[in-house]
Design a protein around this motif. Sequence first.
Motif, mmCIF file in Angstrom:
data_model
loop_
_atom_site.group_PDB
_atom_site.id
_atom_site.type_symbol
_atom_site.label_atom_id
_atom_site.label_comp_id
_atom_site.label_asym_id
_atom_site.label_seq_id
_atom_site.Cartn_x
_atom_site.Cartn_y
_atom_site.Cartn_z
ATOM 1 N N UNK A 61 31.940 21.899 35.901
ATOM 2 C CA UNK A 61 32.582 20.739 35.285
ATOM 3 C C UNK A 61 32.090 19.424 35.886
ATOM 4 N N UNK A 62 31.844 19.412 37.181
ATOM 5 C CA UNK A 62 31.491 18.174 37.906
ATOM 6 C C UNK A 62 30.386 17.351 37.242
ATOM 7 N N UNK A 63 29.289 17.953 36.789
ATOM 8 C CA UNK A 63 28.235 17.135 36.174
ATOM 9 C C UNK A 63 28.648 16.463 34.868
ATOM 10 N N UNK A 64 29.727 16.932 34.274
ATOM 11 C CA UNK A 64 30.180 16.396 32.992
ATOM 12 C C UNK A 64 31.281 15.348 33.127
ATOM 13 N N UNK A 65 31.703 15.077 34.343
ATOM 14 C CA UNK A 65 32.771 14.086 34.564
ATOM 15 C C UNK A 65 32.314 12.700 34.139
ATOM 16 N N UNK A 66 33.186 11.989 33.467
ATOM 17 C CA UNK A 66 32.924 10.598 33.101
ATOM 18 C C UNK A 66 33.919 9.742 33.873
ATOM 19 N N UNK A 67 33.417 8.813 34.648
ATOM 20 C CA UNK A 67 34.280 7.933 35.432
ATOM 21 C C UNK A 67 34.714 6.757 34.561
#
Length: 85
Positions: A61-67
């Motif tokens: 999931x981490x690479x797909x996080x949008x801040x």
Amino acid sequence: MTIKELKKAFKKNPLSVQLLSQEGDIYLCQVDGKYLLRNNDTSPAIFHSISEAKETLGHQIAPHLQLVFSGTYDEMFHPEDQTKP
């Protein structure tokens, strides 16, 4: 949606996952624009850094996080974009 439910759902179909920056060192996680990520006791899952969120959510999931920064930051850094009455 709990972290466990998110990980299970994400394996079947990658969802939009946003890390919402709040005041100070508080980050909340919103899934698919609808659900706030929660702990097992139904309290909101609160992260104190982006790295903590990535570590907790895992490598899938981490690479797909949008801040996403809160509106206050936009007001401070882009005052010219605000409409004037």
